[in-house]
Enzyme design. Sequence first.
Site, PDB file in Angstrom:
ATOM      1  N   LEU A   1       0.830  -1.209   0.000  1.00 39.03           N
ATOM      2  CA  LEU A   1       0.000   0.000   0.000  1.00 39.03           C
ATOM      3  C   LEU A   1       0.859   1.251   0.000  1.00 39.03           C
ATOM      4  CD1 LEU A   1      -2.818   1.212   0.046  1.00 39.03           C
ATOM      5  CD2 LEU A   1      -2.814   0.975   2.551  1.00 39.03           C
TER       6      LEU A   1
ATOM      7  N   ALA B   1       2.137  -2.682   9.053  1.00 41.41           N
ATOM      8  CA  ALA B   1       1.413  -3.704   9.820  1.00 41.41           C
ATOM      9  C   ALA B   1       2.171  -5.023   9.797  1.00 41.41           C
ATOM     10  CB  ALA B   1       0.005  -3.917   9.253  1.00 41.41           C
TER      11      ALA B   1
ATOM     12  N   THR C   1       1.411  -8.585   8.982  1.00 42.43           N
ATOM     13  CA  THR C   1       0.305  -9.170   8.210  1.00 42.43           C
ATOM     14  C   THR C   1       0.411 -10.674   7.992  1.00 42.43           C
ATOM     15  OG1 THR C   1       1.456  -8.640   6.136  1.00 42.43           O
ATOM     16  CG2 THR C   1      -0.131  -7.010   6.974  1.00 42.43           C
TER      17      THR C   1
ATOM     18  N   TYR D   1      -3.925 -12.149  14.611  1.00 43.74           N
ATOM     19  CA  TYR D   1      -3.812 -11.032  13.676  1.00 43.74           C
ATOM     20  C   TYR D   1      -5.003 -10.087  13.794  1.00 43.74           C
ATOM     21  CZ  TYR D   1      -4.095  -8.471   9.272  1.00 43.74           C
ATOM     22  OH  TYR D   1      -4.231  -7.478   8.330  1.00 43.74           O
TER      23      TYR D   1
END
Length: 302
Positions: free
Chosen positions: A18, A74, A76, A139
């Site tokens: 991203l 993050a 992930t 998660y």
Amino acid sequence: MLNLQVMNILVTGGCGQLGTELRNVAAGSKEHYIFSDVISLPGVETLNLDITNIDAVRLVCDSESVDVIVNCAAYTNVDKAEDDPETAMLLNATAAANLAAVAAERDALMVHVSTDYVFHGDGTLPCREDFTTNPLGVYGATKLAGEKAVKESGCRYVIFRTAWLYSPYGKNFVRTMRSLTSSRDTLNVVFDQVGTPTYARDLASLIRSVVDGRLVRENGIYHYSNEGAISWYDFAKAICELSGNTCDIRPCHTSEFPSKAERPAFSVLDKTKVKETFGVVVPYWRDSLKDCIARIVEMENT
């Protein structure tokens, strides 16, 4: 921040999927984007920043006069998180809390990216923002803790929950399926997990338009993925077809591929709120997939 002066926008996770797509779509922005990460890529200007260290975050935000923080960073790895909950919590919750705390100190806007994994996935209707959260694994629980930290920090914030993120960069389902379907005659893919993929470029474009357009009027959570609802099997079939591969993809049950972490069976996100609030037109998943694969092919041929 609501004046017309150039904004300084700090993007964490700047070398991830991203973050990279946001770097691409923000290239023509009049605002000043600053991309940070704990890793660096050749030829890519990236500020080294450990967001688990609040003093480091504060120092960078002060020195760069940051007006907006966009948190794309993050942990992930869903399965690995089950064995390493401490690191997952550090990156998904503590780091988010650090960024939000500094945003509150500076009266900066915090844009935080979360996940469909905050839901249990046992429903049959597209998930709205006000649905009850009940993560299945570490998660999802750590990402939900990150959301809570942002909301309780006192900063101005917008949280975008997304799902099944992919791009031409890094490790993701699209790149993995292109590789597997080009090298195997048959492949089994689960058909009993349903959601909607998200092209990282589309989400990055939304974030840029919201930030650059100064569109945030109040704190809130919004869902964003591409339009439609499919299984991983459907997704794999489309990737194979659009890649020009001939692999025979066969549907199978999740139970046939046991994993460390349990996945939501149904996590289609309802995009009504984000479309009505920001006037965004959400692309159909197959159209976005076609664009992504074309870009991957172009990158492979250069």
